[in-house]
Scaffold this motif. Sequence first.
Motif, PDB file in Angstrom:
ATOM      1  N   ASN A 251     -12.248   0.661  -0.920  1.00  0.00           N
ATOM      2  CA  ASN A 251     -11.395   1.405  -0.006  1.00  0.00           C
ATOM      3  C   ASN A 251     -10.618   2.488  -0.749  1.00  0.00           C
ATOM      4  OD1 ASN A 251      -8.551   1.772   1.355  1.00  0.00           O
ATOM      5  ND2 ASN A 251      -9.889   1.006   2.980  1.00  0.00           N
TER       6      ASN A 251
ATOM      7  N   ALA B 167     -10.818  -3.912  -1.704  1.00  0.00           N
ATOM      8  CA  ALA B 167      -9.701  -2.992  -1.921  1.00  0.00           C
ATOM      9  C   ALA B 167     -10.107  -1.850  -2.847  1.00  0.00           C
ATOM     10  CB  ALA B 167      -8.515  -3.758  -2.500  1.00  0.00           C
TER      11      ALA B 167
ATOM     12  N   PRO C 118      -3.368  -5.766  -3.142  1.00  0.00           N
ATOM     13  CA  PRO C 118      -3.752  -6.740  -2.104  1.00  0.00           C
ATOM     14  C   PRO C 118      -3.231  -8.150  -2.406  1.00  0.00           C
ATOM     15  CG  PRO C 118      -5.592  -6.334  -3.572  1.00  0.00           C
ATOM     16  CD  PRO C 118      -4.500  -5.388  -4.004  1.00  0.00           C
TER      17      PRO C 118
ATOM     18  N   GLU D 259     -12.152  -9.895  -2.299  1.00  0.00           N
ATOM     19  CA  GLU D 259     -11.037  -9.144  -1.720  1.00  0.00           C
ATOM     20  C   GLU D 259     -10.657  -7.972  -2.610  1.00  0.00           C
ATOM     21  OE1 GLU D 259      -7.938  -7.916   0.764  1.00  0.00           O
ATOM     22  OE2 GLU D 259      -9.702  -9.164   1.102  1.00  0.00           O
TER      23      GLU D 259
ATOM     24  N   GLU E 156       0.849  -1.194   0.000  1.00  0.00           N
ATOM     25  CA  GLU E 156       0.000   0.000   0.000  1.00  0.00           C
ATOM     26  C   GLU E 156       0.880   1.239   0.000  1.00  0.00           C
ATOM     27  OE1 GLU E 156      -3.418   0.469   0.251  1.00  0.00           O
ATOM     28  OE2 GLU E 156      -3.969  -1.652   0.238  1.00  0.00           O
TER      29      GLU E 156
ATOM     30  N   CYS F 125      -3.779  -6.225  -9.314  1.00  0.00           N
ATOM     31  CA  CYS F 125      -4.171  -7.576  -8.912  1.00  0.00           C
ATOM     32  C   CYS F 125      -3.229  -8.610  -9.516  1.00  0.00           C
ATOM     33  CB  CYS F 125      -5.607  -7.861  -9.345  1.00  0.00           C
ATOM     34  SG  CYS F 125      -6.219  -9.471  -8.784  1.00  0.00           S
TER      35      CYS F 125
ATOM     36  N   LEU G  79      -5.325   0.312  -8.439  1.00  0.00           N
ATOM     37  CA  LEU G  79      -5.499  -0.990  -7.809  1.00  0.00           C
ATOM     38  C   LEU G  79      -4.882  -2.043  -8.716  1.00  0.00           C
ATOM     39  CD1 LEU G  79      -6.751  -2.912  -5.695  1.00  0.00           C
ATOM     40  CD2 LEU G  79      -8.868  -2.848  -7.044  1.00  0.00           C
TER      41      LEU G  79
ATOM     42  N   SER H 182      -2.703   0.435  -4.320  1.00  0.00           N
ATOM     43  CA  SER H 182      -3.140  -0.698  -3.495  1.00  0.00           C
ATOM     44  C   SER H 182      -2.879  -1.992  -4.260  1.00  0.00           C
ATOM     45  CB  SER H 182      -4.631  -0.585  -3.158  1.00  0.00           C
ATOM     46  OG  SER H 182      -5.067  -1.718  -2.448  1.00  0.00           O
TER      47      SER H 182
END
Length: 253
Positions: free
Chosen positions: A79, A76, A49, A72, A11, A22, A20, A47
Amino acid sequence: MPLMPGSEPYEHEGGEVGVLLCHGFTGTPQSLRPWAKHLAAAGLTVSLPRLPGHGTTWQEMNRTRWEDWYAELERAFENLRGRCAEVFVMGLSMGGCMALRLAEVHGRAVRGVVVVNPSIVNDVPLLKLAPVLKLVVSSVAGVANDIKREGVTELGYTRTPVRAAATLPKLWSLVQSELGRVTQPVLVYHSPEDHVVKPASVELLRKVLGANLTVRECADSYHVATLDNDAPLIFEGSLDFIRAHASVPLQRD
């Protein structure tokens, strides 16, 4: 469950533009951490995750399914959305598939999409047998670490958990069925020499997304191009993509 060292999420709090990222199936945030840090250094809020069942053991991953991984990612995303004026989503392999799913579901809340060797088509014959295979064996040979560059290793499982893999076709079918909802700009990085994902996924994106899609080749990389020879091109290209499509300035641009 203890984490594999290096598989921790990442983060970074930056400016009003969020990203974001992935990672892929049986992989970890390690495969995207250099990319995430490059974007963070440019002033973005980032971010990355760790998906459930990843970065621990393949046996634990066998107790999860695609809905758990996507949940999940949704968490994220929400958020990040609450902290940033706008959000871009990016991903590698299956992570690219789920990034596209976020774009389908959230529309304009996703400003743009960048995917690397996305997996959205069932091009693995063995997976067609997965519903039966999972009753016979719990794992098969792994798919991690398809990298051309010498001395670089992807942190991922050496075995593929069959019960978890058997849930992938439903994810692929869902994403394929609603690709027409993706109206955001999409940038795809594609390795012609990829030993994990075949060209069918990029071909489908070309067919459905048309002029909305830009495809760039990673001619000197295999599947995990984010850790391979073409990684700098991906990092800078995705940053240029954000600069071109963001409506607010990057913090230190």
